[in-house]
Design a protein around this motif. Sequence first.
Motif, mmCIF file in Angstrom:
data_model
loop_
_atom_site.group_PDB
_atom_site.id
_atom_site.type_symbol
_atom_site.label_atom_id
_atom_site.label_comp_id
_atom_site.label_asym_id
_atom_site.label_seq_id
_atom_site.Cartn_x
_atom_site.Cartn_y
_atom_site.Cartn_z
ATOM 1 N N MET A 483 41.109 51.281 35.058
ATOM 2 C CA MET A 483 42.013 50.618 36.000
ATOM 3 C C MET A 483 41.392 49.303 36.466
ATOM 4 S SD MET A 483 42.743 54.119 38.167
ATOM 5 C CE MET A 483 40.993 54.530 38.058
ATOM 6 N N ILE A 484 42.162 48.221 36.369
ATOM 7 C CA ILE A 484 41.666 46.893 36.734
ATOM 8 C C ILE A 484 42.614 46.311 37.773
ATOM 9 C CG2 ILE A 484 41.029 44.616 35.872
ATOM 10 C CD1 ILE A 484 40.961 46.107 33.023
ATOM 11 N N GLY A 485 42.140 46.210 39.037
ATOM 12 C CA GLY A 485 43.030 45.786 40.105
ATOM 13 C C GLY A 485 42.327 45.077 41.234
ATOM 14 N N PRO A 486 42.152 43.780 41.166
ATOM 15 C CA PRO A 486 41.561 43.039 42.289
ATOM 16 C C PRO A 486 42.548 42.902 43.444
ATOM 17 C CG PRO A 486 42.187 41.541 40.532
ATOM 18 C CD PRO A 486 42.430 42.916 40.011
ATOM 19 N N GLY A 487 42.012 42.818 44.658
ATOM 20 C CA GLY A 487 42.864 42.621 45.825
ATOM 21 C C GLY A 487 43.880 43.729 45.982
ATOM 22 N N THR A 488 45.113 43.351 46.336
ATOM 23 C CA THR A 488 46.163 44.349 46.520
ATOM 24 C C THR A 488 46.591 44.972 45.194
ATOM 25 O OG1 THR A 488 47.842 42.607 46.438
ATOM 26 C CG2 THR A 488 47.048 43.250 48.610
ATOM 27 N N VAL A 552 32.144 35.494 40.893
ATOM 28 C CA VAL A 552 32.202 36.586 39.918
ATOM 29 C C VAL A 552 33.504 37.346 40.130
ATOM 30 C CG1 VAL A 552 31.113 38.698 39.098
ATOM 31 C CG2 VAL A 552 29.696 36.794 39.891
ATOM 32 N N TYR A 553 34.250 37.525 39.036
ATOM 33 C CA TYR A 553 35.536 38.216 39.104
ATOM 34 C C TYR A 553 35.507 39.471 38.221
ATOM 35 C CZ TYR A 553 37.065 33.802 41.166
ATOM 36 O OH TYR A 553 37.183 32.703 41.974
ATOM 37 N N VAL A 554 36.597 40.243 38.275
ATOM 38 C CA VAL A 554 36.624 41.525 37.551
ATOM 39 C C VAL A 554 36.399 41.342 36.052
ATOM 40 C CG1 VAL A 554 37.983 42.849 39.211
ATOM 41 C CG2 VAL A 554 39.154 41.398 37.533
ATOM 42 N N GLN A 555 36.913 40.267 35.474
ATOM 43 C CA GLN A 555 36.745 40.075 34.032
ATOM 44 C C GLN A 555 35.277 39.884 33.658
ATOM 45 O OE1 GLN A 555 38.550 38.091 36.002
ATOM 46 N NE2 GLN A 555 38.171 35.903 35.601
ATOM 47 N N HIS A 556 34.484 39.312 34.593
ATOM 48 C CA HIS A 556 33.056 39.156 34.336
ATOM 49 C C HIS A 556 32.363 40.515 34.324
ATOM 50 C CE1 HIS A 556 33.950 35.067 36.281
ATOM 51 N NE2 HIS A 556 33.787 34.852 34.988
ATOM 52 N N VAL A 575 44.400 51.623 29.415
ATOM 53 C CA VAL A 575 43.996 50.517 30.286
ATOM 54 C C VAL A 575 45.186 50.095 31.147
ATOM 55 C CG1 VAL A 575 43.148 48.150 30.385
ATOM 56 C CG2 VAL A 575 42.279 49.713 28.631
ATOM 57 N N TYR A 576 44.947 49.956 32.445
ATOM 58 C CA TYR A 576 45.986 49.545 33.384
ATOM 59 C C TYR A 576 45.510 48.304 34.146
ATOM 60 C CZ TYR A 576 47.678 54.269 32.501
ATOM 61 O OH TYR A 576 48.124 55.416 31.889
ATOM 62 N N VAL A 577 46.398 47.306 34.244
ATOM 63 C CA VAL A 577 46.084 46.067 34.956
ATOM 64 C C VAL A 577 47.175 45.823 35.988
ATOM 65 C CG1 VAL A 577 45.636 43.598 34.743
ATOM 66 C CG2 VAL A 577 45.008 45.136 32.863
ATOM 67 N N CYS A 578 46.760 45.535 37.223
ATOM 68 C CA CYS A 578 47.740 45.250 38.271
ATOM 69 C C CYS A 578 47.258 44.073 39.104
ATOM 70 C CB CYS A 578 47.954 46.471 39.164
ATOM 71 S SG CYS A 578 49.213 46.224 40.444
ATOM 72 N N GLY A 579 48.171 43.147 39.395
ATOM 73 C CA GLY A 579 47.830 42.009 40.244
ATOM 74 C C GLY A 579 48.461 40.720 39.759
ATOM 75 N N ASP A 580 47.802 39.629 40.060
ATOM 76 C CA ASP A 580 48.302 38.285 39.792
ATOM 77 C C ASP A 580 48.504 38.035 38.300
ATOM 78 O OD1 ASP A 580 48.770 35.392 40.184
ATOM 79 O OD2 ASP A 580 46.790 35.228 39.273
ATOM 80 N N GLU A 581 49.705 37.601 37.945
ATOM 81 C CA GLU A 581 50.022 37.355 36.540
ATOM 82 C C GLU A 581 49.543 35.993 36.062
ATOM 83 O OE1 GLU A 581 52.183 35.952 33.068
ATOM 84 O OE2 GLU A 581 52.469 35.174 35.106
ATOM 85 N N LYS A 582 49.597 34.997 36.946
ATOM 86 C CA LYS A 582 49.377 33.626 36.502
ATOM 87 C C LYS A 582 47.970 33.382 36.004
ATOM 88 C CE LYS A 582 53.048 31.481 39.235
ATOM 89 N NZ LYS A 582 53.401 30.487 40.286
ATOM 90 N N LYS A 583 46.955 33.992 36.636
ATOM 91 C CA LYS A 583 45.581 33.746 36.213
ATOM 92 C C LYS A 583 44.826 35.033 35.885
ATOM 93 C CE LYS A 583 41.362 31.217 37.219
ATOM 94 N NZ LYS A 583 41.266 30.833 35.797
ATOM 95 N N MET A 584 44.770 35.962 36.857
ATOM 96 C CA MET A 584 43.967 37.169 36.669
ATOM 97 C C MET A 584 44.351 37.928 35.410
ATOM 98 S SD MET A 584 43.968 40.750 36.899
ATOM 99 C CE MET A 584 45.456 41.101 37.829
ATOM 100 N N ALA A 585 45.637 38.202 35.240
ATOM 101 C CA ALA A 585 46.069 39.012 34.098
ATOM 102 C C ALA A 585 45.719 38.343 32.772
ATOM 103 C CB ALA A 585 47.573 39.269 34.178
ATOM 104 N N VAL A 588 41.879 38.738 32.289
ATOM 105 C CA VAL A 588 41.548 40.115 31.920
ATOM 106 C C VAL A 588 41.936 40.390 30.475
ATOM 107 C CG1 VAL A 588 42.185 42.524 32.334
ATOM 108 C CG2 VAL A 588 41.587 41.044 34.255
ATOM 109 N N HIS A 589 43.103 39.900 30.069
ATOM 110 C CA HIS A 589 43.543 40.085 28.680
ATOM 111 C C HIS A 589 42.554 39.415 27.721
ATOM 112 C CE1 HIS A 589 46.644 40.806 25.573
ATOM 113 N NE2 HIS A 589 46.201 39.677 25.044
#
Length: 625
Positions: A483-488, A552-556, A575-585, A588-589
């Motif tokens: 599970m990958i989920g920064p912030g909310t 440092v972010y989750v992808q690091h 694998v599950y990703v939740c959060g900001d689409e514009k940059k974080m997702a 992570v991809h």
Amino acid sequence: MRYVYWEFIISCYERWILLELQVTNSPFNQEQVELLNRLLPTLTEAQRIWLTGYLTALNSAAAPVTSNTAPLVTLAANAVVTSKEVTVLFGSQTGKSQGLAKKVSKKLEERGFQVTLSSMGDFKLNALKKVQNLLILVSTHGEGDPPDNAISFYEFLNSKRAPQLEDLRFSVLALGDTSYEFFCQTGKDFDKRLEELGGKRLTPRVDCDVDFDEPAAEWMNDVISSLSEASVVPAIASGAGVTIESGTESEYSRTNPFKAEVLENLNLNGRGSDRETRHVEISLEGSNLQYEPGDCLGIYPENNPRLVDKLIEEMGWKADDLITINKNGEKRSLRETLLRNYEITVLTKPLLEQVAKLTSNNDLKELLMVGHEQQLKTYLNERDLLDLVQDYSLKGVPANEFVAILRKMPARLYSIASSSKAFPDEVHVTVRTVRYEAQGRDRYGVCSVQLAERVQAGETLPVYIQHNPNFKLPDSPETPIIMIGPGTGVAPFRAFLGEREETGAEGKTWLFYGDQHFSTDFLYQIEWQRWLKEGVLTRMDVAFSRDTDKKVYVQHRMLEKSRELYQWLQEGACVYVCGDEKKMAHDVHAALATIIEQEGGFSAEEAAEYLTRMQQQKRYQRDVY
């Protein structure tokens, strides 16, 4: 001429059959209906012509049966049933298109059509050339992109492998949001491409904004009418196609929200944080609303009273003037209408085009002209309705005319942060409060600031459940999950782990979480620590971007643990990703692709294919916004 003659005979004959079936009950038993439904759709045009002529001959007293015309079937002419199949494909990120696809499928089955309902990701691509009636229901994700479960079908249709579809009849229902530049772009792309491949439209494409109920219903009625006019359908439904869920359903929905009591409303951030994140617990008691981890809660918010009052003052309106708010003629005061019924914080190009018709302001009309696209985009992104009123001197436009062109207030969707097994008759959400300054004025997130400032325990909110079949725990409780989920974005993973705890699932779990500061922004820290101690959460890696010199972010963290992460993938982890689409997702991809490429010894293309297969197998799911 002979072929045209028989086509004319068939057309007249089928119309007569349909009329007969509409006024009399079918004389067939269930076994006969099933035999007919298996046979008739398989007939070629030549076979249909022969069979029609044969049945016509049987109905004539002067038509004896010869040895060369053996009676393949003994039927009364007025009992012939011709089955028609309809394929319904949906591309959906949050479940809206899927819900509408189920609805139109049910309506078609009730009228005797045989329906194949499928997500685009599950549809067998080589079967497309065999489809004669196709309905496409698809949302647009991000900046004009197809939703995840539509990507493979979208790419296939736009590739050289796509077949010619001269026998195809199709119609497209596109879902989108006019506040985005590429409104309904995926639906437009499908509509255009299917025509290029030779398909003919059953009905014109319909593009839906966030308030999609009425246009979607009209599209369904038009499609069903068009199909019914062109087809003869069985008098008894065969039962094939979509399965309608049984059981008691709630009377509450998107169009009839439940007034739910707020039980708790807490700030999760510590003292000194520059962020405010609300944990809101809501009672569903008495609603019969059901949800699963991965679903969303829709909340209908109210506009900020300060903004509403300023808008009324700027326009010179009277707050207590009555405004008609729906087709039933219901009226409310202007102030209440602007508080609850209409969007006033988001500007769209269609809105500005409508406003330009109500005013003689040439500057506004110039902004909408060809060649000013970038200026228009910038203006829409940075301003709200009050800005528009002030910038283009709109005072004097009557309130009823102005309100009539506004977009209805859309619900705000939040990933559910609770398991109903752990919290029966409750639903929890995690909401980051949005406040910022722009153009010399304070701005507020509509729903988030309402929750932060104007909703206390004991008050109510209009809510509904938005089911999301595209973000679900694996069927097997033994399957590992990452599970990958920064912030909310961590909200649904609180629900996932709560569910796994209650069900006793033994599969491994790994959470990547990130925020700004460990001391003030570690949302649900105590719960993660408890689950780690009890083994519900196998491992957890965190990234607090402002606690180190280098962000440092989750992808690091993922890249640092690349070998172990790849091993989990090889073991079948989802694998599950939740959060900001514009940059974080996107980051992570890219990190996942890099890990697969490096640890698996793949090329970049092979790593991309690996991720695509994971998506098709529902092992890579995203809830991004």
